[in-house]
Design an enzyme around this catalytic site. Structure first.
Site, mmCIF file in Angstrom:
data_model
loop_
_atom_site.group_PDB
_atom_site.id
_atom_site.type_symbol
_atom_site.label_atom_id
_atom_site.label_comp_id
_atom_site.label_asym_id
_atom_site.label_seq_id
_atom_site.Cartn_x
_atom_site.Cartn_y
_atom_site.Cartn_z
ATOM 1 N N PRO A 135 36.595 31.620 40.494
ATOM 2 C CA PRO A 135 35.351 32.547 40.681
ATOM 3 C C PRO A 135 34.483 32.481 41.837
ATOM 4 O O PRO A 135 33.701 33.107 42.089
ATOM 5 C CB PRO A 135 34.664 32.326 39.285
ATOM 6 N N ASP A 154 48.144 54.878 47.355
ATOM 7 C CA ASP A 154 47.434 54.282 46.044
ATOM 8 C C ASP A 154 46.233 54.091 46.116
ATOM 9 O O ASP A 154 45.594 53.813 47.217
ATOM 10 C CB ASP A 154 48.155 53.102 45.398
ATOM 11 N N ARG A 164 53.535 44.555 44.984
ATOM 12 C CA ARG A 164 53.748 45.924 44.982
ATOM 13 C C ARG A 164 53.908 46.136 46.692
ATOM 14 O O ARG A 164 54.178 47.402 47.008
ATOM 15 C CB ARG A 164 52.616 46.543 44.689
ATOM 16 N N GLU A 209 37.008 22.849 33.481
ATOM 17 C CA GLU A 209 35.716 22.861 34.114
ATOM 18 C C GLU A 209 35.760 23.267 35.713
ATOM 19 O O GLU A 209 34.840 23.820 36.201
ATOM 20 C CB GLU A 209 34.365 22.222 33.780
HETATM 21 N N1 ADE Z 1 39.695 31.354 37.217
HETATM 22 C C1 ADE Z 1 38.520 31.473 36.423
HETATM 23 N N2 ADE Z 1 37.961 32.657 36.489
HETATM 24 C C2 ADE Z 1 38.484 32.984 37.966
HETATM 25 C C3 ADE Z 1 38.216 34.299 38.560
HETATM 26 N N3 ADE Z 1 37.266 35.294 38.187
HETATM 27 N N4 ADE Z 1 39.241 34.574 39.596
HETATM 28 C C4 ADE Z 1 40.070 33.615 39.679
HETATM 29 N N5 ADE Z 1 40.453 32.788 39.217
HETATM 30 C C5 ADE Z 1 39.660 32.155 38.268
#
Ligand code: ADE
Length: 234
Positions: free
Chosen positions: A76, A156, A141, A103
């Site tokens: 994230p 697209d 793609r 984690e």
């Molecule tokens: N691993 C956990 N959450 C993620 C996300 N939002 N994007 C990519 N990998 C992740």
């Protein structure tokens, strides 16, 4: 998790045609010691476990075909994935995707093994696997011949920074809802202009951020002008 993904849809077809290859590796196979431990408690104390650096380095070094292969850590904390990133990844003969779990992953992976860190959106998944599948699907793609017509990929959503136009098929009327008559006018220039206008209107309504990022082109401004018929109604 990858079995279902690889046994259907676009990926299966691309693999069958020899256009794409997906290889899934188990980190445990690269872990040392009797217990093949892939994670450990975090330094500094915290809840949960952290993926150890050594097995991740060993796995990537064993599967990476060349020094030019992008090594993408899915997390994230990464830059947000979009069509442009997919198009860029598709140019490489190989990409390595690292799926984190628990984690987190020892920061040295992000610092000196990964060449890129990618997030698929502002939410936390329980693991990187779903994110990796999203990246593989969207990237495949852009591999030539994976999608029927190369032009359809370029038209697209998002490639041009605009949402897609509405699509219709038979019947012409369903539960009182009619297909816009322009679509059976046979006038291809008119249909194209209608589609571009609809796509643009939807983008303005739902994704003003996309419009703000690029601005409206002079051509788009013209598309948005009321038609003579609409002017009469005002
Ligand atoms: N691993 C956990 N959450 C993620 C996300 N939002 N994007 C990519 N990998 C992740």
């Amino acid at each position: 998790m990858f079995e279902g993904f690889c046994s259907g849809g676009i990926v299966k077809r691309a693999v069958a045609k020899g256009l794409v290859e997906v290889a899934v590796h188990n980190l445990r196979d690269f872990a040392a010691g009797k217990h093949r431990q892939v994670d450990d408690r975090p330094y500094g104390g915290d809840e949960g476990m952290v993926f150890k650096a050594e097995p991740v380095f060993a796995a990537v070094e064993s599967v990476r075909a060349s020094a030019g292969t992008p090594v993408v850590l899915l997390s994230p904390q990464g830059r947000v994935f979009d069509g442009r990133v997919a198009e860029e990844l598709a140019r490489h003969p190989q990409i390595v995707l690292i799926c984190g779990r628990y984690e987190g992953v020892d920061e040295r992976v992000a610092e000196s093994l990964a060449t890129d860190e990618i997030s698929i959106g502002d939410y936390v998944l329980t693991g990187g696997e779903l994110a990796a599948m999203v990246v593989i699907d969207a990237t495949a793609r852009f591999v030539p011949e994976v999608v029927g017509k190369a032009a359809s990929v370029r038209h697209d959503s998002f490639v041009a920074g605009r949402l897609d136009y509405p699509h219709y098929t038979r019947p012409r009327e369903f539960r009182g809802m009619k297909v816009p008559p322009v679509l059976f006018s046979g006038d291809h220039a008119k249909i194209e202009a209608w589609r571009r206008r609809k796509a643009l209107e939807k983008t303005i309504r739902r994704r003003p951020d996309l419009i703000a990022a690029s601005g409206l082109s002079p051509e788009e401004r013209t598309l948005l002008e009321p038609t003579p018929n609409e002017r009469k109604k005002r």
